[in-house]
Design a protein around this motif. Structure first.
Motif, PDB file in Angstrom:
ATOM      1  N   THR A 109      21.836  29.365 -75.289  1.00  0.00           N
ATOM      2  CA  THR A 109      20.638  29.309 -74.453  1.00  0.00           C
ATOM      3  C   THR A 109      19.740  30.502 -74.781  1.00  0.00           C
ATOM      4  O   THR A 109      20.220  31.561 -75.186  1.00  0.00           O
ATOM      5  CB  THR A 109      20.979  29.341 -72.944  1.00  0.00           C
ATOM      6  OG1 THR A 109      21.648  30.574 -72.633  1.00  0.00           O
ATOM      7  CG2 THR A 109      21.853  28.159 -72.546  1.00  0.00           C
ATOM      8  N   ILE A 110      18.438  30.293 -74.615  1.00  0.00           N
ATOM      9  CA  ILE A 110      17.471  31.359 -74.869  1.00  0.00           C
ATOM     10  C   ILE A 110      16.218  31.074 -74.057  1.00  0.00           C
ATOM     11  O   ILE A 110      15.877  29.909 -73.813  1.00  0.00           O
ATOM     12  CB  ILE A 110      17.136  31.472 -76.379  1.00  0.00           C
ATOM     13  CG1 ILE A 110      16.291  32.705 -76.665  1.00  0.00           C
ATOM     14  CG2 ILE A 110      16.476  30.192 -76.890  1.00  0.00           C
ATOM     15  CD1 ILE A 110      16.100  32.998 -78.155  1.00  0.00           C
ATOM     16  N   ARG A 111      15.535  32.101 -73.627  1.00  0.00           N
ATOM     17  CA  ARG A 111      14.298  31.948 -72.863  1.00  0.00           C
ATOM     18  C   ARG A 111      13.112  31.687 -73.802  1.00  0.00           C
ATOM     19  O   ARG A 111      13.100  32.109 -74.955  1.00  0.00           O
ATOM     20  CB  ARG A 111      14.009  33.208 -72.031  1.00  0.00           C
ATOM     21  CG  ARG A 111      14.999  33.478 -70.898  1.00  0.00           C
ATOM     22  CD  ARG A 111      14.738  32.581 -69.707  1.00  0.00           C
ATOM     23  NE  ARG A 111      15.477  33.035 -68.540  1.00  0.00           N
ATOM     24  CZ  ARG A 111      14.934  33.702 -67.507  1.00  0.00           C
ATOM     25  NH1 ARG A 111      13.646  34.014 -67.534  1.00  0.00           N
ATOM     26  NH2 ARG A 111      15.672  34.052 -66.483  1.00  0.00           N
ATOM     27  N   HIS A 112      12.100  31.018 -73.239  1.00  0.00           N
ATOM     28  CA  HIS A 112      10.877  30.766 -74.006  1.00  0.00           C
ATOM     29  C   HIS A 112       9.695  30.655 -73.041  1.00  0.00           C
ATOM     30  O   HIS A 112       9.862  30.446 -71.844  1.00  0.00           O
ATOM     31  CB  HIS A 112      11.026  29.497 -74.846  1.00  0.00           C
ATOM     32  CG  HIS A 112       9.973  29.334 -75.891  1.00  0.00           C
ATOM     33  ND1 HIS A 112       9.640  30.329 -76.782  1.00  0.00           N
ATOM     34  CD2 HIS A 112       9.160  28.282 -76.186  1.00  0.00           C
ATOM     35  CE1 HIS A 112       8.688  29.898 -77.590  1.00  0.00           C
ATOM     36  NE2 HIS A 112       8.376  28.657 -77.243  1.00  0.00           N
ATOM     37  N   SER A 113       8.494  30.743 -73.604  1.00  0.00           N
ATOM     38  CA  SER A 113       7.277  30.790 -72.791  1.00  0.00           C
ATOM     39  C   SER A 113       6.814  29.426 -72.299  1.00  0.00           C
ATOM     40  O   SER A 113       6.042  29.335 -71.345  1.00  0.00           O
ATOM     41  CB  SER A 113       6.138  31.446 -73.589  1.00  0.00           C
ATOM     42  OG  SER A 113       5.931  30.755 -74.811  1.00  0.00           O
ATOM     43  N   HIS A 114       7.252  28.339 -72.964  1.00  0.00           N
ATOM     44  CA  HIS A 114       6.845  27.004 -72.503  1.00  0.00           C
ATOM     45  C   HIS A 114       7.937  25.988 -72.801  1.00  0.00           C
ATOM     46  O   HIS A 114       8.874  26.259 -73.558  1.00  0.00           O
ATOM     47  CB  HIS A 114       5.517  26.564 -73.142  1.00  0.00           C
ATOM     48  CG  HIS A 114       5.529  26.570 -74.644  1.00  0.00           C
ATOM     49  ND1 HIS A 114       6.149  25.598 -75.399  1.00  0.00           N
ATOM     50  CD2 HIS A 114       5.005  27.440 -75.534  1.00  0.00           C
ATOM     51  CE1 HIS A 114       5.988  25.853 -76.670  1.00  0.00           C
ATOM     52  NE2 HIS A 114       5.308  26.977 -76.792  1.00  0.00           N
ATOM     53  N   SER A 115       7.829  24.843 -72.194  1.00  0.00           N
ATOM     54  CA  SER A 115       8.846  23.806 -72.359  1.00  0.00           C
ATOM     55  C   SER A 115       8.724  23.155 -73.733  1.00  0.00           C
ATOM     56  O   SER A 115       7.681  23.238 -74.391  1.00  0.00           O
ATOM     57  CB  SER A 115       8.698  22.749 -71.261  1.00  0.00           C
ATOM     58  OG  SER A 115       7.454  22.079 -71.401  1.00  0.00           O
ATOM     59  N   ILE A 116       9.788  22.497 -74.145  1.00  0.00           N
ATOM     60  CA  ILE A 116       9.774  21.731 -75.393  1.00  0.00           C
ATOM     61  C   ILE A 116       9.027  20.422 -75.149  1.00  0.00           C
ATOM     62  O   ILE A 116       9.202  19.772 -74.118  1.00  0.00           O
ATOM     63  CB  ILE A 116      11.209  21.456 -75.868  1.00  0.00           C
ATOM     64  CG1 ILE A 116      11.887  22.762 -76.272  1.00  0.00           C
ATOM     65  CG2 ILE A 116      11.228  20.472 -77.036  1.00  0.00           C
ATOM     66  CD1 ILE A 116      13.358  22.603 -76.608  1.00  0.00           C
ATOM     67  N   ARG A 117       8.209  20.050 -76.121  1.00  0.00           N
ATOM     68  CA  ARG A 117       7.452  18.803 -76.007  1.00  0.00           C
ATOM     69  C   ARG A 117       7.860  17.836 -77.115  1.00  0.00           C
ATOM     70  O   ARG A 117       8.304  18.256 -78.184  1.00  0.00           O
ATOM     71  CB  ARG A 117       5.946  19.084 -76.088  1.00  0.00           C
ATOM     72  CG  ARG A 117       5.418  19.899 -74.920  1.00  0.00           C
ATOM     73  CD  ARG A 117       3.949  20.214 -75.106  1.00  0.00           C
ATOM     74  NE  ARG A 117       3.747  21.219 -76.143  1.00  0.00           N
ATOM     75  CZ  ARG A 117       3.653  22.528 -75.916  1.00  0.00           C
ATOM     76  NH1 ARG A 117       3.766  22.983 -74.678  1.00  0.00           N
ATOM     77  NH2 ARG A 117       3.454  23.367 -76.912  1.00  0.00           N
TER      78      ARG A 117
END
Length: 343
Positions: A109-117
């Motif tokens: 798991t890793i954090r990100h600024s926006h969701s996957i599209r």
């Protein structure tokens, strides 16, 4: 629907492959480099014998959220072992630590600024076991695969696109003609995609046959073709871009009929218009006529008469089409279903 034809038909190579978790493995290749911080949690998962929708439904039920709140980049086969990325709001990170499912494993798991599209992936890495391969055919397969990687693979939609039989194609045609009404939006969109894909495949078959007849099996460019560059931009050059095509900077495209999209011109249009429905109200697209498999690796296991072939394809392309091109035959869902051993 007509048979899928390929550019090089000089030899038949014998092998079998099966869409099972042990023999068919797919790893998603993402374009995005995840930042490690942000309000979304990116989950790298490994799933077995589950469709992407099945997996999303399992996570949605576990988190108690609508399935639409879970992001994913592409759809993966059910009868395979696949890895892919999904995203959820970062507030579910602690809850995820207690998640357990026998067909799903969380790899990272890793954090990100926006969701996957949908569409965020660059491609897929396949590792497929080919069975009943002798030593001679092992060498032929690798040689053929590398030739296809150099000259290009006709980018057909595979048999999976069209369902188990041709009933879906007939149903799609009846819906487009207004002979039947489909209320379910998901089914309607599925049938429209089948309708467009059937036209595309038939167009591509004619272009492949023309290439074999007039260009020694190398894809023949025509005046008026629409090309796509490495950024995805479309153009219709006035001068045939042979050099750019050979260096893989430009690739010819075929039509997925519908509104608001480029049409070919001149000589290319004469063929394309046979596979066009200009009255279709849904959005149209262009699709690459050729793709180039990359990073091909072959490992032959003599004792098991098995060849493990690994390769990377762009998103939206079919590994089974690559295998069809090597074997010089068309597959169906029945062909890749393993035989159940009798007790």
């Amino acid at each position: 629907m007509r048979k899928r034809e390929y550019l090089d038909t000089t030899q038949d190579i014998s092998f079998k492959f099966f869409q099972t978790p042990d023999d068919f493995m797919v790893d998603e290749v993402m374009c995005t480099e995840f930042k490690g911080k942000g309000n979304y949690l990116i989950i790298h998962v490994k799933k077995v014998e589950l469709t992407t929708w099945d997996m999303v439904a399992i996570f949605a039920e576990y988190f108690g959220i609508p399935a639409q709140k879970i992001g994913y980049a592409g759809l993966k086969d059910k009868h395979a072992t696949t890895t892919q990325y999904i995203s959820v709001d970062a507030s579910y990170e602690k809850m995820l630590k207690k998640f357990h499912h026998k067909q799903i494993k969380i790899l990272k798991t890793i954090r990100h600024s926006h969701s996957i599209r949908m569409g965020d992936l660059c491609g897929n890495r396949f590792s497929i076991n080919l069975h009943f391969v002798d030593n001679i055919d092992s060498g032929k397969i690798e040689k053929c695969a590398r030739k296809i990687a150099k000259n290009g693979l006709p980018n057909y939609f595979g048999y999976q696109r069209f369902g188990r039989d041709n009933d879906s194609i007939k149903q799609a045609e009846e819906m487009i003609k207004g002979e039947i009404f489909i209320e379910d939006t998901k089914i309607k969109n599925f049938l429209i995609s089948i309708y467009q894909s059937t036209f595309f495949n038939d167009w591509l078959r004619e272009r492949v046959e023309l290439s074999r007849e007039k260009n020694d099996g190398k894809f023949l460019l025509l005046d008026g073709d629409v090309y796509q560059d490495n950024k995805g931009d479309l153009s219709t050059p006035k001068i045939m871009p042979t050099r750019e095509f050979e260096s893989k900077k430009l690739v010819p495209t075929g039509l997925l009929c519908g509104r608001d999209t480029f049409r070919a011109r001149d000589e290319a249009r004469e063929i394309e218009k046979k596979y066009d429905d200009e009255f279709l109200q849904e959005k149209g697209y262009r699709r690459e006529a050729l793709i180039y498999p990359k990073d091909i690796e072959c490992k032959y296991i003599r004792k098991e008469t098995k060849l493990k072939i690994s390769f990377t394809l762009p998103k939206g392309s079919y590994a089974t089409v690559f295998l069809e091109s090597i074997a010089n035959k068309n597959y169906t869902a029945k062909d890749v279903k393993p035989k159940i051993k009798q007790k």
